[in-house]
Each structure stands twice: as C-alpha cells, then as structure tokens.
Write an enzyme that holds these catalytic residues in place. Structure first.
Site, PDB file in Angstrom:
ATOM      1  N   HIS A 102       0.878  -1.181   0.000  1.00  0.00           N
ATOM      2  CA  HIS A 102       0.000   0.000   0.000  1.00  0.00           C
ATOM      3  C   HIS A 102       0.913   1.227   0.000  1.00  0.00           C
ATOM      4  O   HIS A 102       1.984   1.193   0.609  1.00  0.00           O
ATOM      5  CB  HIS A 102      -0.825   0.124   1.281  1.00  0.00           C
ATOM      6  CG  HIS A 102      -1.780  -0.978   1.574  1.00  0.00           C
ATOM      7  ND1 HIS A 102      -1.430  -2.100   2.272  1.00  0.00           N
ATOM      8  CD2 HIS A 102      -3.103  -1.099   1.316  1.00  0.00           C
ATOM      9  CE1 HIS A 102      -2.487  -2.879   2.423  1.00  0.00           C
ATOM     10  NE2 HIS A 102      -3.515  -2.303   1.850  1.00  0.00           N
ATOM     11  N   ASP A 105       2.245   2.024   3.356  1.00  0.00           N
ATOM     12  CA  ASP A 105       3.191   1.084   3.976  1.00  0.00           C
ATOM     13  C   ASP A 105       4.626   1.553   3.790  1.00  0.00           C
ATOM     14  O   ASP A 105       5.471   1.344   4.655  1.00  0.00           O
ATOM     15  CB  ASP A 105       3.150  -0.315   3.326  1.00  0.00           C
ATOM     16  CG  ASP A 105       1.790  -0.951   3.355  1.00  0.00           C
ATOM     17  OD1 ASP A 105       0.991  -0.612   4.232  1.00  0.00           O
ATOM     18  OD2 ASP A 105       1.530  -1.808   2.481  1.00  0.00           O
ATOM     19  N   GLU A 233     -10.906  -6.582  -4.672  1.00  0.00           N
ATOM     20  CA  GLU A 233     -10.756  -7.653  -3.684  1.00  0.00           C
ATOM     21  C   GLU A 233     -11.983  -7.657  -2.767  1.00  0.00           C
ATOM     22  O   GLU A 233     -12.175  -6.747  -1.964  1.00  0.00           O
ATOM     23  CB  GLU A 233      -9.480  -7.416  -2.856  1.00  0.00           C
ATOM     24  CG  GLU A 233      -9.277  -8.480  -1.798  1.00  0.00           C
ATOM     25  CD  GLU A 233      -8.019  -8.246  -0.961  1.00  0.00           C
ATOM     26  OE1 GLU A 233      -7.015  -7.738  -1.489  1.00  0.00           O
ATOM     27  OE2 GLU A 233      -8.061  -8.563   0.234  1.00  0.00           O
ATOM     28  N   HIS A 272     -11.144 -13.896   3.349  1.00  0.00           N
ATOM     29  CA  HIS A 272     -12.364 -13.128   3.061  1.00  0.00           C
ATOM     30  C   HIS A 272     -13.464 -14.054   2.547  1.00  0.00           C
ATOM     31  O   HIS A 272     -14.647 -13.828   2.784  1.00  0.00           O
ATOM     32  CB  HIS A 272     -12.074 -12.026   2.049  1.00  0.00           C
ATOM     33  CG  HIS A 272     -11.091 -11.010   2.535  1.00  0.00           C
ATOM     34  ND1 HIS A 272     -10.688  -9.936   1.789  1.00  0.00           N
ATOM     35  CD2 HIS A 272     -10.416 -10.921   3.718  1.00  0.00           C
ATOM     36  CE1 HIS A 272      -9.806  -9.210   2.483  1.00  0.00           C
ATOM     37  NE2 HIS A 272      -9.631  -9.805   3.642  1.00  0.00           N
ATOM     38  N   ASP A 297      -4.937 -13.652  -2.702  1.00  0.00           N
ATOM     39  CA  ASP A 297      -4.299 -13.387  -1.419  1.00  0.00           C
ATOM     40  C   ASP A 297      -4.356 -14.692  -0.639  1.00  0.00           C
ATOM     41  O   ASP A 297      -5.418 -15.111  -0.147  1.00  0.00           O
ATOM     42  CB  ASP A 297      -4.997 -12.249  -0.665  1.00  0.00           C
ATOM     43  CG  ASP A 297      -4.453 -10.887  -1.091  1.00  0.00           C
ATOM     44  OD1 ASP A 297      -3.632 -10.851  -2.028  1.00  0.00           O
ATOM     45  OD2 ASP A 297      -4.837  -9.873  -0.482  1.00  0.00           O
ATOM     46  N   ASP A 308     -10.858 -11.643  10.722  1.00  0.00           N
ATOM     47  CA  ASP A 308      -9.884 -11.819   9.653  1.00  0.00           C
ATOM     48  C   ASP A 308      -8.510 -12.086  10.271  1.00  0.00           C
ATOM     49  O   ASP A 308      -7.752 -11.157  10.493  1.00  0.00           O
ATOM     50  CB  ASP A 308      -9.891 -10.494   8.870  1.00  0.00           C
ATOM     51  CG  ASP A 308      -9.219 -10.572   7.536  1.00  0.00           C
ATOM     52  OD1 ASP A 308      -8.976 -11.688   7.056  1.00  0.00           O
ATOM     53  OD2 ASP A 308      -8.950  -9.508   6.960  1.00  0.00           O
ATOM     54  N   ASP A 310      -5.967 -13.709   9.068  1.00  0.00           N
ATOM     55  CA  ASP A 310      -4.843 -13.624   8.115  1.00  0.00           C
ATOM     56  C   ASP A 310      -3.668 -14.515   8.507  1.00  0.00           C
ATOM     57  O   ASP A 310      -2.534 -14.053   8.658  1.00  0.00           O
ATOM     58  CB  ASP A 310      -4.354 -12.167   7.990  1.00  0.00           C
ATOM     59  CG  ASP A 310      -5.294 -11.309   7.158  1.00  0.00           C
ATOM     60  OD1 ASP A 310      -6.115 -11.850   6.413  1.00  0.00           O
ATOM     61  OD2 ASP A 310      -5.189 -10.068   7.261  1.00  0.00           O
ATOM     62  N   ASP A 340      -0.912 -12.537   2.031  1.00  0.00           N
ATOM     63  CA  ASP A 340      -1.514 -11.494   2.869  1.00  0.00           C
ATOM     64  C   ASP A 340      -1.763 -12.140   4.235  1.00  0.00           C
ATOM     65  O   ASP A 340      -2.900 -12.460   4.590  1.00  0.00           O
ATOM     66  CB  ASP A 340      -2.804 -10.993   2.222  1.00  0.00           C
ATOM     67  CG  ASP A 340      -3.345  -9.765   2.942  1.00  0.00           C
ATOM     68  OD1 ASP A 340      -2.791  -9.411   3.988  1.00  0.00           O
ATOM     69  OD2 ASP A 340      -4.323  -9.180   2.445  1.00  0.00           O
TER      70      ASP A 340
HETATM   71  C1  XLS Z   1      -7.648  -6.438   4.397  1.00  0.00           C
HETATM   72  C2  XLS Z   1      -7.218  -6.666   3.028  1.00  0.00           C
HETATM   73  C3  XLS Z   1      -6.104  -5.776   2.538  1.00  0.00           C
HETATM   74  C4  XLS Z   1      -5.998  -5.818   1.044  1.00  0.00           C
HETATM   75  C5  XLS Z   1      -5.174  -4.711   0.468  1.00  0.00           C
HETATM   76  O1  XLS Z   1      -8.401  -7.207   4.982  1.00  0.00           O
HETATM   77  O2  XLS Z   1      -6.894  -8.021   2.901  1.00  0.00           O
HETATM   78  O3  XLS Z   1      -4.902  -6.103   3.152  1.00  0.00           O
HETATM   79  O4  XLS Z   1      -5.494  -7.025   0.572  1.00  0.00           O
HETATM   80  O5  XLS Z   1      -5.659  -3.469   0.816  1.00  0.00           O
HETATM   81 CA    CA Z   2      -6.075  -9.109   1.170  1.00  0.00          CA
HETATM   82 CA    CA Z   3      -7.540 -10.318   5.235  1.00  0.00          CA
END
Ligand code: XLS
Ligand code: CA
Ligand code: CA
Length: 437
Positions: A102, A105, A233, A272, A297, A308, A310, A340
């Site tokens: 991003h 970032d 996304e 997601h 991702d 989430d 991740d 991700d």
């Molecule tokens: C957040 C998203 C984010 C996107 C990019 O939940 O996964 O990280 O992949 O903005």
């Molecule tokens: Ca993502």
């Molecule tokens: Ca995520």
C-alpha cells in the site's frame, strides 16, 4: 550494508522432503517443471509489505509484541528507508519473485498531500533501485484509504465529496508509483466502503459514487499508460458491518451494473471467502466460471475466530483445490499468490517470518503438484464428465441449444416418465482426493 536478518545467512534453498533443515524448502523447487512450466512461474509468490514488514503483533487487546531492528530510527523517513532495505533483504533471502504494498506502507504520511507525495517519490525511487538490484518485481500496488481518520466513513463512498476527492488524489498517486515500479496489477480493496448502520446511509448513492471512483481510475490508467491489471478484492465485513464488495458474485453484479466488467478482475482472498461463509475454492471456482479470476491473497482464517486472522496457509486440501482450479482456468497471467498473512502475536523472532513463508510456499508447492496429478489422471474430470453425460444426449443438446420450451419438455416427460437416478459419488471422490494428497 546493514544486515537486518542475520539469523538467516544465505538464501533459502530447496533441499527436498528428507531435509531436517527448517530453513529449507521441502517441496518448493522453483526450477522444477510441472506441466511444462516452472513451479516459480506457476505460483508467482509475493510477500506483502504491510504484514510482513510492518506488522508487529498488535491486536485489538494489546500493543506491539515484535521488535525489529529496522524500525528503531527516530526519524520516520529514515525508518521507512531502513524498512525498505530490510524488505528486499527478506525477499531475496526467501527467494520470492514478487512483492505487494500500500502507498502508506512504504512512506509515512506528512501534513499535506504534496509533502506526502514527495516522501512517496523518495521511497519509490529507492524501491525501484532495489528492484533492479535484486530482480524482484511488483505484483501489485494499492492505496490505503482506510487507516487515516479522514476515511472513518469510507473513501469513495464517503458522505462528504471532500473526502472522495482526497481518496481520488491518493489513488492517482498510488497508480503512478505502481506504474513507475512496473507493477503487474493494482488492487482496490474497499477498506471502509460499506456501512455501520443503515440509519445514516444512502446506499444507492454510495454505490454510484464507488463506481464513479473506479471509472476515474480506469480513465487515469489509460491516460498514464499503466498496463497492469486492475482488481477488486471482495470482503464481506470488517472494518464496517457490511462491506459493499461482499464476495466475488457481489462484485461481478456491481461491475456489470456499472459497465466496468471488462476493466477488472477479482483478487480472491482465502480468509475473506470464509468470512463471507464461502470456502476459498468456492470463490476461486466462481471467478473461474465467470472469467474474472485474477490474483490470490493466499492465507487462511480460523474456524473458531470470527474475524480476519490472516494466518499463513497450511491446509493441503485448500492449496490443492486452489491450484486445481487455477491450473484448470489456465494459470496466472498477471496475478500470483500474495501472502496477505501475518505471524502470530507470540511469533516474535525474525526467523518466524521465514518459517511462516517457507511453510506456506511448501504447502502451495504440494498443492500444485497434487493438482497437476489430478489433472493429468483426469480423475475429477472423468467423474464430472460422467455425471453430466446426459447433456450429450438428444434431450440435453436440445435444451442447451435453446431448442426446447416448457410444452416440449412436458411432452418429453409424459412420454418418458421418471428419470433414472445416479449416485453423486461424493464419498468415493473424497477418498480418491485423499489418496492423491
Ligand atoms: C484487508 C485486506 C487488505 C488488502 C489490500 O483485509 O486483505 O490487506 O489485501 O488493501
Ligand atoms: Ca487481502
Ligand atoms: Ca484479510
């Protein structure tokens, strides 16, 4: 040059499944050819900057737990530069081909947009140099239009056009730097594009505005000659109660309604998908069936935690089915597998970042190999072919060819009576899949 990951002396290598070295690949052999293409070219692994470089273990209940040597400098720009150097050291030692980021970032926001953009230019120049020194490429760039307080009520869907204008300006710049870095794509994740309560929300208007913002991005892409693929996304909720890009089907309907479909593909995130009460393979299969599968991702959630999380992908069923669908749909072109994902709050050592990515890459390498065997042996293909064989009969062909109607079909039933039922063979297929895994 400063070394930020001294624990890992040299590049992670493929040592095969018998190796006991935790800092080696057991399955991912980048040069090995599978179905005529190297594993590296099939999988197109990317490291994400936000979690891997910037994530420091904070959660809703606690502050950072992780300390890294590259984010100690008092000057935020110095810190950003050291983080970038550390990032490319990490990418190189891990042996991935791509990274993702991003705008916010890589460079800290300043007091004005002009100053912020100057900072971005500085870090973009450094990234460009490090890309050319290392050969690592940008899979996609994106905008963070959800963290700053100005975006508390959304970016493109904000009730205030002033905020919409800010988001547009930010996306404009992020697209420019993505182009400068030769990005293969650009992602739109609608961080706060949704609502918390309908009591204060004009949904129709917000959706129109979001489409307008995306149309402007399409126009600007053309104007600056950015050749990368645009992606949306999906995510159903979090941070808002209801996000407009709920799932792939929702995005497809949105893109069709606003005549944007030909400009976008979907970036499917595994976690997601499960938040939307789908499976990861479901979202991939839906995209493949509709010609909108773009990039992935690659992470996972936790069955018992409703948010989430991740996490790094380790589930072989998921990686196998994902790679099966991706291979069947022709493989990645502009997209790839972006991790991700972030290490857990207790994984505080640098080396944990390596273990996490190595495990995920090996899990996808295994998925790829198993999927290739499933494809080669046509096990699922043959079962599906058989199951739909009736559609090759005269009746099936007449229906598919649009030559039938209700009256004709009724006549057919009156003449032929009850259909002969056939088993779906789910358990057998599950057993076969287990044997392949
Ligand atoms: C957040 C998203 C984010 C996107 C990019 O939940 O996964 O990280 O992949 O903005
Ligand atoms: Ca993502
Ligand atoms: Ca995520």
């Amino acid at each position: 040059m400063t070394v930020y990951f001294p624990e890992v002396k040299k590049k992670i290598r493929f040592e095969g499944p018998d190796s006991k070295n935790p800092l080696s690949f057991k399955r991912y052999n980048p040069k090995e050819k599978i179905l005529g293409k190297t594993m590296a070219d099939h999988l197109r692994f990317a490291v994400c900057y936000w979690h891997t470089m910037k994530g420091l273990g904070a959660d809703q209940f606690g502050v950072n737990t992780i300390i890294r040597s590259y984010n100690k400098a008092a000057d935020p720009m110095k810190q950003a530069e050291q983080t970038m150097e550390a990032a490319f050291e990490f990418f190189t030692k891990l042996g991935v081909q791509f990274w993702c980021f991003h705008d916010r970032d890589i460079a800290p926001e300043a007091d004005t947009l002009a100053e912020t953009n100057k900072r971005l230019d500085k870090l973009t120049a450094l990234a460009k140099k490090m890309q050319s020194d290392t050969g690592i490429k940008l899979l996609w760039g994106t905008t963070n239009a959800f963290s700053h307080r100005r975006f508390m009520a959304g970016a493109g869907t904000n009730p205030d056009p002033h905020v919409f204008a800010y988001a547009a300006s930010q996306i404009k710049k992020a697209m420019e730097i993505t182009k400068t870095l030769g990005g293969a794509g650009y992602v739109f994740w609608g961080g706060r594009e949704g609502y918390d309560t309908l009591l204060n929300t004009d949904m129709g208007r917000e959706l129109d505005h979001m489409a307008m913002l995306l149309q402007m991005a399409v126009d600007y892409k053309k104007k600056i000659g950015f050749k990368g693929q645009l992606y949306i996304e999906p995510k159903p909720k979090e941070p808002t109660k209801h996000q407009y890009d709920f799932d792939a089907a929702n995005c497809l309907a949105f893109l069709q309604k606003y005549k944007l479909l030909k400009h976008f593909k979907i970036n499917v995130e595994a976690n997601h998908a499960t938040l939307a009460a789908h499976t990861f393979p479901h979202e991939l299969a839906f995209c493949a069936a509709n010609g909108i599968l773009g990039s992935v991702d690659a992470n996972r959630g936790d069955l018992l935690l409703g948010w989430d999380t991740d996490q790094f992908p380790t589930d072989l069923y998921d990686t196998t089915l994902a790679m099966y669908i991706i291979l069947k749909s022709g493989g990645f072109t502009t997209g790839g597998l972006n991790f991700d994902a972030h290490v857990r709050r207790q994984s505080i050592d640098n080396v944990d970042l390596f273990y996490a990515h190595i495990g995920a890459m090996d899990a996808f390498a295994r998925g790829l190999k198993i999927a290739a065997r499933l494809l080669k042996d046509k096990v699922l293909d043959n079962a599906i072919k058989q199951r739909y064989a009736g559609w090759n009969s005269k009746l099936g062909k007449d229906i598919e060819g649009g030559r039938m109607n209700f009256e004709k079909l009724e006549k057919y039933i009156l003449k032929n009576g009850e259909p002969t039922l056939k088993s779906g063979r789910q358990e057998l297929l599950e057993n076969i899949l287990n044997e392949y895994i």
